[in-house]
Design a protein around this motif. Structure first.
Motif, PDB file in Angstrom:
ATOM      1  N   ALA A   1     -29.641  37.346  23.083  1.00 26.30           N
ATOM      2  CA  ALA A   1     -30.025  37.182  21.854  1.00 26.30           C
ATOM      3  C   ALA A   1     -29.711  35.671  21.510  1.00 26.30           C
ATOM      4  O   ALA A   1     -30.390  34.948  20.531  1.00 26.30           O
ATOM      5  N   ASP A   2     -28.701  35.251  22.764  1.00 25.41           N
ATOM      6  CA  ASP A   2     -28.981  33.819  22.419  1.00 25.41           C
ATOM      7  C   ASP A   2     -30.395  33.036  22.686  1.00 25.41           C
ATOM      8  O   ASP A   2     -30.399  31.961  22.201  1.00 25.41           O
ATOM      9  N   VAL A   3     -31.251  33.569  23.551  1.00 24.99           N
ATOM     10  CA  VAL A   3     -32.037  32.829  23.588  1.00 24.99           C
ATOM     11  C   VAL A   3     -33.461  32.745  23.130  1.00 24.99           C
ATOM     12  O   VAL A   3     -34.748  33.451  23.246  1.00 24.99           O
ATOM     13  N   GLY A   4     -32.730  34.809  22.325  1.00 18.90           N
ATOM     14  CA  GLY A   4     -33.985  35.470  21.005  1.00 18.90           C
ATOM     15  C   GLY A   4     -35.090  36.667  22.266  1.00 18.90           C
ATOM     16  O   GLY A   4     -36.518  36.676  21.389  1.00 18.90           O
ATOM     17  N   MET A   5     -34.269  37.095  23.041  1.00 20.37           N
ATOM     18  CA  MET A   5     -34.846  38.157  23.537  1.00 20.37           C
ATOM     19  C   MET A   5     -34.121  39.441  23.187  1.00 20.37           C
ATOM     20  O   MET A   5     -32.652  39.323  23.130  1.00 20.37           O
ATOM     21  N   PRO A   6     -34.899  40.314  23.153  1.00 16.41           N
ATOM     22  CA  PRO A   6     -34.319  42.332  23.054  1.00 16.41           C
ATOM     23  C   PRO A   6     -33.629  42.693  24.197  1.00 16.41           C
ATOM     24  O   PRO A   6     -33.868  42.149  25.593  1.00 16.41           O
ATOM     25  N   GLU A   7     -32.426  43.338  23.827  1.00 15.40           N
ATOM     26  CA  GLU A   7     -31.321  43.545  24.373  1.00 15.40           C
ATOM     27  C   GLU A   7     -32.076  44.174  26.030  1.00 15.40           C
ATOM     28  O   GLU A   7     -31.384  44.409  27.153  1.00 15.40           O
ATOM     29  N   GLY A   8     -32.869  45.373  26.089  1.00 18.57           N
ATOM     30  CA  GLY A   8     -33.938  45.241  26.661  1.00 18.57           C
ATOM     31  C   GLY A   8     -33.069  47.259  27.633  1.00 18.57           C
ATOM     32  O   GLY A   8     -33.109  47.230  28.934  1.00 18.57           O
ATOM     33  N   GLY A   9     -32.488  47.899  26.382  1.00 21.64           N
ATOM     34  CA  GLY A   9     -31.621  48.891  27.138  1.00 21.64           C
ATOM     35  C   GLY A   9     -29.588  48.371  27.600  1.00 21.64           C
ATOM     36  O   GLY A   9     -29.526  46.875  27.812  1.00 21.64           O
ATOM     37  N   ARG A  10     -29.260  49.315  27.865  1.00 24.11           N
ATOM     38  CA  ARG A  10     -28.228  49.360  28.862  1.00 24.11           C
ATOM     39  C   ARG A  10     -28.062  48.360  30.070  1.00 24.11           C
ATOM     40  O   ARG A  10     -29.277  48.037  30.736  1.00 24.11           O
ATOM     41  N   ARG A  11     -27.539  47.008  29.955  1.00 24.99           N
ATOM     42  CA  ARG A  11     -26.851  46.726  31.212  1.00 24.99           C
ATOM     43  C   ARG A  11     -25.919  46.837  31.694  1.00 24.99           C
ATOM     44  O   ARG A  11     -24.871  46.580  31.485  1.00 24.99           O
TER      45      ARG A  11
ATOM     46  N   ILE B   1     -35.111  24.983  33.926  1.00 20.74           N
ATOM     47  CA  ILE B   1     -33.927  26.402  33.571  1.00 20.74           C
ATOM     48  C   ILE B   1     -32.782  26.137  32.924  1.00 20.74           C
ATOM     49  O   ILE B   1     -32.171  26.410  32.756  1.00 20.74           O
ATOM     50  N   ALA B   2     -32.660  24.768  33.289  1.00 21.00           N
ATOM     51  CA  ALA B   2     -31.880  24.326  32.224  1.00 21.00           C
ATOM     52  C   ALA B   2     -31.912  24.476  30.422  1.00 21.00           C
ATOM     53  O   ALA B   2     -30.475  25.037  30.290  1.00 21.00           O
ATOM     54  N   ARG B   3     -32.932  24.898  30.143  1.00 21.00           N
ATOM     55  CA  ARG B   3     -33.160  25.001  29.399  1.00 21.00           C
ATOM     56  C   ARG B   3     -33.120  26.110  29.005  1.00 21.00           C
ATOM     57  O   ARG B   3     -32.451  26.657  27.999  1.00 21.00           O
ATOM     58  N   ALA B   4     -33.094  27.592  29.602  1.00 22.73           N
ATOM     59  CA  ALA B   4     -33.116  27.988  29.312  1.00 22.73           C
ATOM     60  C   ALA B   4     -31.804  29.026  29.720  1.00 22.73           C
ATOM     61  O   ALA B   4     -31.450  29.635  28.696  1.00 22.73           O
ATOM     62  N   LEU B   5     -31.180  28.225  30.292  1.00 24.56           N
ATOM     63  CA  LEU B   5     -29.809  29.110  29.847  1.00 24.56           C
ATOM     64  C   LEU B   5     -28.650  27.576  29.545  1.00 24.56           C
ATOM     65  O   LEU B   5     -27.723  28.349  29.141  1.00 24.56           O
ATOM     66  N   LEU B   6     -29.335  27.588  28.950  1.00 22.01           N
ATOM     67  CA  LEU B   6     -28.876  26.652  27.509  1.00 22.01           C
ATOM     68  C   LEU B   6     -27.342  25.500  28.149  1.00 22.01           C
ATOM     69  O   LEU B   6     -26.214  25.517  27.659  1.00 22.01           O
ATOM     70  N   LEU B   7     -27.742  25.250  29.101  1.00 24.49           N
ATOM     71  CA  LEU B   7     -27.028  24.578  29.263  1.00 24.49           C
ATOM     72  C   LEU B   7     -27.364  22.705  28.545  1.00 24.49           C
ATOM     73  O   LEU B   7     -27.418  22.601  28.507  1.00 24.49           O
ATOM     74  N   ASN B   8     -25.965  22.389  29.055  1.00 23.68           N
ATOM     75  CA  ASN B   8     -25.033  21.009  28.778  1.00 23.68           C
ATOM     76  C   ASN B   8     -25.455  19.745  29.678  1.00 23.68           C
ATOM     77  O   ASN B   8     -26.083  19.628  30.169  1.00 23.68           O
ATOM     78  N   ALA B   9     -25.463  18.150  28.817  1.00 24.65           N
ATOM     79  CA  ALA B   9     -25.527  17.281  28.967  1.00 24.65           C
ATOM     80  C   ALA B   9     -25.066  17.360  30.416  1.00 24.65           C
ATOM     81  O   ALA B   9     -25.636  17.240  31.940  1.00 24.65           O
ATOM     82  N   ALA B  10     -23.830  17.873  30.319  1.00 27.00           N
ATOM     83  CA  ALA B  10     -23.323  18.135  32.047  1.00 27.00           C
ATOM     84  C   ALA B  10     -23.599  18.532  33.118  1.00 27.00           C
ATOM     85  O   ALA B  10     -23.830  18.574  34.326  1.00 27.00           O
ATOM     86  N   GLU B  11     -23.765  19.787  32.527  1.00 26.89           N
ATOM     87  CA  GLU B  11     -24.100  20.849  33.100  1.00 26.89           C
ATOM     88  C   GLU B  11     -25.881  21.061  34.183  1.00 26.89           C
ATOM     89  O   GLU B  11     -25.910  21.149  34.993  1.00 26.89           O
ATOM     90  N   ARG B  12     -26.305  20.330  32.841  1.00 27.77           N
ATOM     91  CA  ARG B  12     -27.685  20.009  33.745  1.00 27.77           C
ATOM     92  C   ARG B  12     -27.874  18.429  34.580  1.00 27.77           C
ATOM     93  O   ARG B  12     -28.634  19.143  35.672  1.00 27.77           O
ATOM     94  N   GLY B  13     -27.125  17.979  34.739  1.00 29.14           N
ATOM     95  CA  GLY B  13     -26.788  16.785  35.899  1.00 29.14           C
ATOM     96  C   GLY B  13     -26.078  16.986  36.566  1.00 29.14           C
ATOM     97  O   GLY B  13     -26.221  16.748  38.217  1.00 29.14           O
TER      98      GLY B  13
END
Length: 288
Positions: free
Chosen positions: A31-41, A81-93
């Protein structure tokens, strides 16, 4: 031996890459990235194939990356990948470094006015000199004793420019000629932190046009970084004053420094400063 250390360093980076990517993936929901849940995880967060789709890379390739395999990674892929995982600036670095790449430089932060707290600190530092300068070495705050001791007037707006063009400062500074190369080299080193900021070149170019000494030193391309210095001035009233100058970075204002001057031990600078401050107070209290 060097090769073995290099191999060990790469292995550590890959192991850290593996754990880092897994931990970041686990905290992002579809949901954070606009994707469906896709069943049980079975596990929280995104699946590897979802990260691959969001990043525009193959599932097998991303799996290898997360497993810490020895594969080539580009800056474009790291950013994706950084965008996909919603990394902040420190995490991206951090991800850049784990991939063996240098993180891209941040855009220069805009200049900001000196806070009231810093101004109160400068005032409380009296009778010792102190000032704040921004990343371009512009003065953003100067206490009264810094103006008195170093000869800064109302037209002095930049520390570098004043050093090379303020005749009073040059006369007061006991070791001006010996210090000048370090000053020019320090400015060049600071400019290197902001390669996309044209203001450094403008300041250096304008100053070189009016100061032959600076033009000659700037052409050497010397660089030097320092956090402390010793300054000695011959004040017309107070006599010889010797200071330990300390440059303190201000993390909340990137590129800004608080420069504080403390009387050097073994000298009578403190007593001379106190007497100079007393005389100034009398002049203010009884002008004329």
């Amino acid at each position: 031996m060097a090769s073995a250390r290099s191999s060990l360093s790469r292995d550590r980076r890959r192991a850290e890459m593996r754990e880092f990517l897994r931990s970041r993936r686990a905290r992002v929901s579809p949901a954070d990235v606009g994707m469906p849940e896709g069943g049980r995880r079975r596990t929280p967060g995104l699946r590897r194939e979802e990260v691959a789709v969001l990043s525009g890379v193959g599932v097998s390739w991303y799996t290898w990356l997360e497993q810490g395999r020895d594969i080539t990674v580009s800056e474009e892929v790291i950013d994706a990948i950084a965008r996909a995982l919603l990394l902040n600036a420190a995490e991206r670095g951090h991800l850049y470094r784990l991939a063996g790449l240098n993180p891209p430089r941040d855009a220069p932060a805009p200049a900001v006015p000196t806070s009231p707290e810093l101004r109160r600190l400068l005032d409380s530092w009296l009778p010792r000199p102190g000032y704040v300068r921004d990343r371009h070495w512009n003065f953003t705050a100067v206490n009264d004793m810094a103006r008195e001791v170093f000869g800064y007037g109302e037209t002095d707006h930049n520390c570098l420019v004043s050093f090379f063009t303020n005749a009073r400062y040059r006369t007061l500074h006991r070791h001006w000629a010996e210090t000048a190369p370090q000053v020019a080299a320090g400015f060049r080193a600071d400019a290197a932190h902001y390669p996309d900021d044209p203001e450094f070149d403008r300041i250096a170019g304008d100053l070189a046009a009016v100061s032959p000494e600076f033009a000659e030193l700037w052409a050497r391309h010397d660089v030097a970084e320092h956090t402390s210095a010793v300054k000695a001035v011959d004040h017309a009233t107070a006599g010889t004053l010797v200071f330990d100058a300390t440059l303190l970075p201000l993390p909340e204002h990137p590129g800004h420094h608080l420069i504080l001057h403390n009387p050097r031990p073994g000298t009578d600078t403190r007593q001379r400063l106190e007497e100079l401050m007393r005389r100034r107070s009398l002049v203010v209290a009884h002008p004329g």
